[in-house]
Write a protein that holds these residues in place. Structure first.
Motif, short mmCIF file in Angstrom:
data_model
loop_
_atom_site.label_atom_id
_atom_site.label_comp_id
_atom_site.label_asym_id
_atom_site.label_seq_id
_atom_site.Cartn_x
_atom_site.Cartn_y
_atom_site.Cartn_z
N GLY A 16 38.97 -0.97 34.75
CA GLY A 16 38.91 -0.28 33.76
C GLY A 16 39.99 0.89 33.77
O GLY A 16 40.02 1.93 33.18
N ARG A 17 41.07 0.70 34.68
CA ARG A 17 42.19 1.67 34.90
C ARG A 17 43.12 1.01 35.24
O ARG A 17 43.32 0.23 35.93
CB ARG A 17 41.53 2.69 36.02
N PRO A 24 37.56 4.74 28.50
CA PRO A 24 36.10 5.51 28.27
C PRO A 24 35.06 4.42 28.91
O PRO A 24 35.07 3.33 28.69
CB PRO A 24 36.12 5.57 26.83
N GLY A 25 34.21 5.20 29.81
CA GLY A 25 32.91 4.28 30.19
C GLY A 25 33.45 3.76 31.71
O GLY A 25 32.56 3.45 32.21
N ALA A 26 34.62 3.60 32.13
CA ALA A 26 34.89 2.97 33.26
C ALA A 26 34.76 3.89 34.43
O ALA A 26 34.86 5.01 34.12
CB ALA A 26 36.58 2.64 33.39
N PRO A 27 34.14 3.56 35.55
CA PRO A 27 33.54 4.39 36.76
C PRO A 27 34.81 4.96 37.39
O PRO A 27 36.01 4.40 37.58
CB PRO A 27 32.87 3.33 37.63
N GLU A 32 31.59 6.62 42.58
CA GLU A 32 30.54 5.69 42.69
C GLU A 32 30.17 5.27 44.08
O GLU A 32 29.14 5.14 44.45
CB GLU A 32 31.02 4.12 41.88
N ARG A 45 23.48 0.13 40.27
CA ARG A 45 24.64 1.04 40.43
C ARG A 45 25.74 0.19 40.92
O ARG A 45 27.07 0.26 40.31
CB ARG A 45 24.57 2.37 41.03
N ASP A 48 26.84 -2.67 38.52
CA ASP A 48 27.81 -2.09 37.62
C ASP A 48 29.36 -1.65 38.02
O ASP A 48 30.26 -1.84 37.13
CB ASP A 48 27.07 -0.54 36.81
N TYR A 52 34.59 -4.04 38.10
CA TYR A 52 35.67 -3.23 38.19
C TYR A 52 36.47 -3.38 39.27
O TYR A 52 37.74 -3.08 39.31
CB TYR A 52 35.38 -1.71 37.81
#
Length: 180
Positions: A16-17, A24-27, A32, A45, A48, A52
């Motif tokens: 997500g990066r 948006p929404g990526a940890p 984490e 958690r 989730d 990623y």
């Protein structure tokens, strides 16, 4: 082990990066990991987070920095509570191809910490397999992680993907369906 407050974390790509830009929404991986260190049994958690780090045959740079933290979390859990953490460490190793490999452009200290965490992960996996109860699927995944941590990534991939079963037409028992 790379500290969770190290300023290099935002530059480490994950699913997500990319190139320092988050989706948006990526940890944020250090946040984490910090949460999981405080609440290691928060499986939801972790489930989730881990895609990623490593999924679809790819281990992103943040995964290599996260592995020593995942091993530390697993070390603090009883054998029957560390399956997922150790499987993901094995997945990272599996996606890396050759044992202990990390992307060439990864900083040396991150690569070194990653490589140093792998033998302990293997020890924890052996203990987990010997002392905790697992269903057939989790046993297969953990054995795939063992194969990856032993440097057999091709064998690990076979074990990891070995969930294509069919029912025997004559007796009804599940059997492996081999590709044609």
């Amino acid at each position: 082990m790379m500290p969770l407050d190290d300023p290099r974390w935002p530059a480490l790509d994950h699913r997500g990066r990319s190139q320092g830009q988050g989706v948006p929404g990526a940890p944020f991986v250090p946040d984490e990991l910090r949460h999981l260190m405080a609440h290691p049994a928060d499986g939801e958690r972790f489930v989730d987070l881990w895609p990623y780090l490593c999924s679809e045959g790819t281990a992103w740079p943040a995964a290599y920095a996260a592995v020593p933290h995942l091993v530390a979390i697993a070390r603090g859990l009883p054998a029957d509570g560390r399956d997922e953490y150790l499987y993901v460490v094995g997945l990272v190793a599996m996606c890396s191809g050759e044992y202990g490999q990390a992307p060439a452009d990864l900083p040396h200290d991150i690569t070194h910490a990653y490589r140093q965490a792998l033998p302990e992960a293997l020890t924890l996996l052996a203990e987990t397999l010997a002392t905790a109860e697992h269903d057939q699927t989790m046993t297969r995944y953990l054995l795939a992680a063992v194969a990856a941590l032993k440097g057999h990534s091709d064998y690990a991939e076979i074990l990891n993907e070995l969930d294509v079963f069919a029912e025997c037409q004559s007796c009804g028992e599940p059997m492996l369906e081999l590709p044609e």
